[in-house]
Scaffold this motif. Structure first.
Motif, short mmCIF file in Angstrom:
data_model
loop_
_atom_site.label_atom_id
_atom_site.label_comp_id
_atom_site.label_asym_id
_atom_site.label_seq_id
_atom_site.Cartn_x
_atom_site.Cartn_y
_atom_site.Cartn_z
N UNK A 150 0.55 -0.55 -0.04
CA UNK A 150 0.26 -0.03 0.16
C UNK A 150 0.46 1.09 0.45
N UNK A 151 1.97 0.80 0.65
CA UNK A 151 3.07 2.91 0.10
C UNK A 151 3.58 2.95 -0.31
N UNK A 152 4.08 1.47 -1.45
CA UNK A 152 4.34 2.45 -2.66
C UNK A 152 3.10 1.71 -4.04
N UNK A 153 1.91 1.56 -3.57
CA UNK A 153 0.95 2.33 -4.80
C UNK A 153 0.60 2.66 -5.28
N UNK A 154 0.55 4.07 -4.87
CA UNK A 154 0.43 5.21 -5.53
C UNK A 154 1.61 5.37 -6.52
N UNK A 155 2.68 5.37 -6.07
CA UNK A 155 3.32 5.82 -7.01
C UNK A 155 3.33 4.42 -8.40
N UNK A 156 3.43 3.94 -8.01
CA UNK A 156 3.18 2.27 -8.96
C UNK A 156 2.05 2.83 -10.36
N UNK A 157 0.77 3.67 -8.85
CA UNK A 157 -0.21 3.46 -9.93
C UNK A 157 -0.20 4.85 -10.58
N UNK A 158 1.09 6.15 -10.80
CA UNK A 158 1.20 7.24 -11.77
C UNK A 158 2.14 6.66 -12.11
N UNK A 159 2.99 5.57 -12.00
CA UNK A 159 3.97 5.14 -13.06
C UNK A 159 2.70 4.99 -13.97
N UNK A 160 2.15 3.90 -13.28
CA UNK A 160 0.99 3.06 -15.10
C UNK A 160 0.55 4.56 -15.75
N UNK A 161 0.02 5.09 -14.72
CA UNK A 161 -0.77 6.61 -15.40
C UNK A 161 -0.32 7.47 -16.40
N UNK A 162 1.77 7.06 -16.22
CA UNK A 162 2.50 8.35 -17.11
C UNK A 162 2.38 7.34 -18.45
N UNK A 163 2.49 5.76 -18.34
CA UNK A 163 3.19 5.12 -19.54
C UNK A 163 1.95 4.71 -20.26
N UNK A 164 0.80 4.65 -19.79
CA UNK A 164 -0.72 5.31 -20.53
C UNK A 164 -0.58 6.26 -21.22
N UNK A 165 -0.19 8.05 -20.13
CA UNK A 165 -0.78 8.76 -20.71
C UNK A 165 0.58 9.53 -22.24
N UNK A 166 1.78 8.35 -21.78
CA UNK A 166 2.63 9.26 -22.71
C UNK A 166 2.16 8.65 -24.66
N UNK A 167 1.75 6.66 -23.94
CA UNK A 167 1.39 6.52 -24.74
C UNK A 167 0.55 6.74 -25.71
N UNK A 168 -0.40 6.93 -24.86
CA UNK A 168 -2.09 7.53 -25.50
C UNK A 168 -1.56 8.85 -26.89
N UNK A 169 -0.31 10.07 -26.11
CA UNK A 169 -0.70 10.80 -26.14
C UNK A 169 0.24 10.99 -27.70
N UNK A 170 1.29 9.80 -27.90
CA UNK A 170 2.06 9.82 -28.63
C UNK A 170 1.10 9.03 -30.24
N UNK A 171 0.00 8.51 -29.01
CA UNK A 171 -0.76 7.91 -30.52
C UNK A 171 -1.52 8.44 -30.77
N UNK A 172 -1.78 9.53 -30.31
CA UNK A 172 -2.00 11.14 -30.81
C UNK A 172 -2.19 11.71 -31.27
N UNK A 173 -0.64 12.04 -31.05
CA UNK A 173 -0.40 13.19 -31.71
C UNK A 173 -0.10 12.05 -33.34
#
Length: 410
Positions: A150-173
């Protein structure tokens, strides 16, 4: 009216896209900080709960060591109920006596087990102070696996969101670039189609004049008109090639550039001198002739503008190796700062009051997109001029693509 409002809203969004990016970044930062803060709050509450549970566990052990009567409740409901918090009890010397919720490696000897427990003790000492039951009895513990995750969960969650965001941005671009390319190709093909009819008519009129009584009296004028019409036909061919796969074949680079210069000379300032230099006139490279001529024209016209219609342009053709052919185009213009070397190829970048800023963008697209070569500012000095370098594939390097060519050594 409704469509006009939507178009204005879209235009406003596009013009303020930099500000919109910062707003999105701000919201993302707030969400990230909020998520970490909320999770840390839960972690602290769980830590406190586990601390109370260990205190109860320690009190139960202490009570059991003093009272030997019915201890069924203590063992079943307190001591044995601890199934998540890793615990090690030691003597005063720090030697492990008992442990709970420690995963011992399979087939471990007694000595290996003791070594593993001592390693766990070092980790526990770094996290929490031990609980002292007696002078010879201490309890060490650390966070449960659930609390650690649970202590490291938010960092893992944010990393996944960041990777997804980068991929989505790259795909959109990428989809946006693909859409722009389709629009660009459609416009150029439509332009070529629209130019076809008047050009056919002009060619017919020139043929008529060549066979009419006015030919001898106006021969020079008609020949120049013929050159311009042929040039328009070539431009139409260039526009037709945009968006489709042009034919790339071996061409004599020297002769192609020489023909381009011959056309340009009478159509630019007479105060601009163009020199073509090479160590050999039989240098071949893999090019599309009409598109490559377009690149040379654009760079030379930019050079004329940079020199304000007065100066010299020097074009050097060098066969660097069997794989590559260099074409260096140098002018005596105003030059540019190093920070502008890459920006000059951006769409819309221009230093002129009148101009679309598409000449060098188009040149880069033709050389790197269609010819799989390279074009860049090789050198520039303020007040002294600029040199553009074009790198083409030689005839023996037809299969080499930009991805596996060793551009770094050029």
């Amino acid at each position: 009216m409704k469509h006009k409002i939507q178009d204005l809203a879209t235009l406003d969004f596009y013009q303020n896209r930099g500000r919109v990016k910062w707003v999105i970044f701000g919201f993302s930062l707030i969400i990230s900080v909020g998520s970490i803060y909320y999770t840390n709050t839960l972690v602290e509450e769980l830590k406190e709960r586990e601390r109370r549970q260990i205190d109860l566990y320690a009190s139960a052990l202490e009570y059991a060591s003093v009272h030997s009567e019915n201890l069924t409740f203590i063992f079943q409901d307190i001591i044995q109920e601890n199934k998540s918090i890793p615990v090690i009890t030691t003597d005063a010397a720090g030697n492990p006596i008992e442990n709970r919720n420690i995963v011992i490696k399979k087939n471990s000897t007694e000595e290996e087990t003791q070594q593993q427990l001592r390693a766990e003790l070092i980790e526990m000492k770094a996290v929490y102070e031990p609980i002292k039951l007696t002078e010879d009895y201490y309890i060490y513990y650390k966070n449960s696996e659930l609390l650690t995750r649970l202590k490291y969960y938010p960092y893992v969650q944010l990393s996944v969101i960041l990777v997804f965001g980068v991929l989505a941005y790259a795909l959109f671009n990428q989809s946006k670039v693909a859409e722009q390319n389709r629009l660009w190709a459609g416009l150029t093909k439509e332009t070529a189609h629209q130019l076809g009819t008047p050009l056919a008519s002009l060619m017919a009129w020139i043929d008529y004049f060549k066979n009419s009584p006015v030919w001898e009296e106006n021969k020079e004028v008609i020949m120049e008109l013929d050159k311009d019409v042929k040039k328009l036909v070539m431009v139409t061919e260039r526009f037709s090639n945009i968006g489709s796969t042009p034919v790339i074949k071996a061409e004599n680079v020297y002769h192609v550039i020489e023909d381009t210069i011959a056309y340009l000379r009478p159509r630019i300032s007479s105060k601009v001198e163009i020199q073509l230099n090479t160590h050999a006139e039989n240098i071949d490279a893999m090019i599309n002739k009409s598109l490559f001529e377009w690149v040379i024209e654009n760079i030379c016209k930019n050079a004329v503008d940079a020199m304000k219609g007065q100066g010299s342009i020097q074009i050097d053709i060098v066969k660097e190796s069997e794989k590559f052919v260099f074409v260096d185009i140098s002018d005596t213009g105003k030059g540019m700062e190093k920070g502008m070397f890459k920006r000059v190829f951006n769409p819309g970048f221009t230093t002129r009051q009148r101009g679309w800023g598409l000449g060098l963008t188009l040149a880069k697209r033709i050389i790197e997109g269609y010819h799989k070569g390279r074009i860049f500012v090789n050198a520039s000095e303020l007040g002294r001029g600029t040199t553009f370098r074009i790198v083409l594939h030689g005839v023996t390097d037809q299969i080499v693509s930009k991805n596996n060519a060793n551009w770094d050594n050029l």
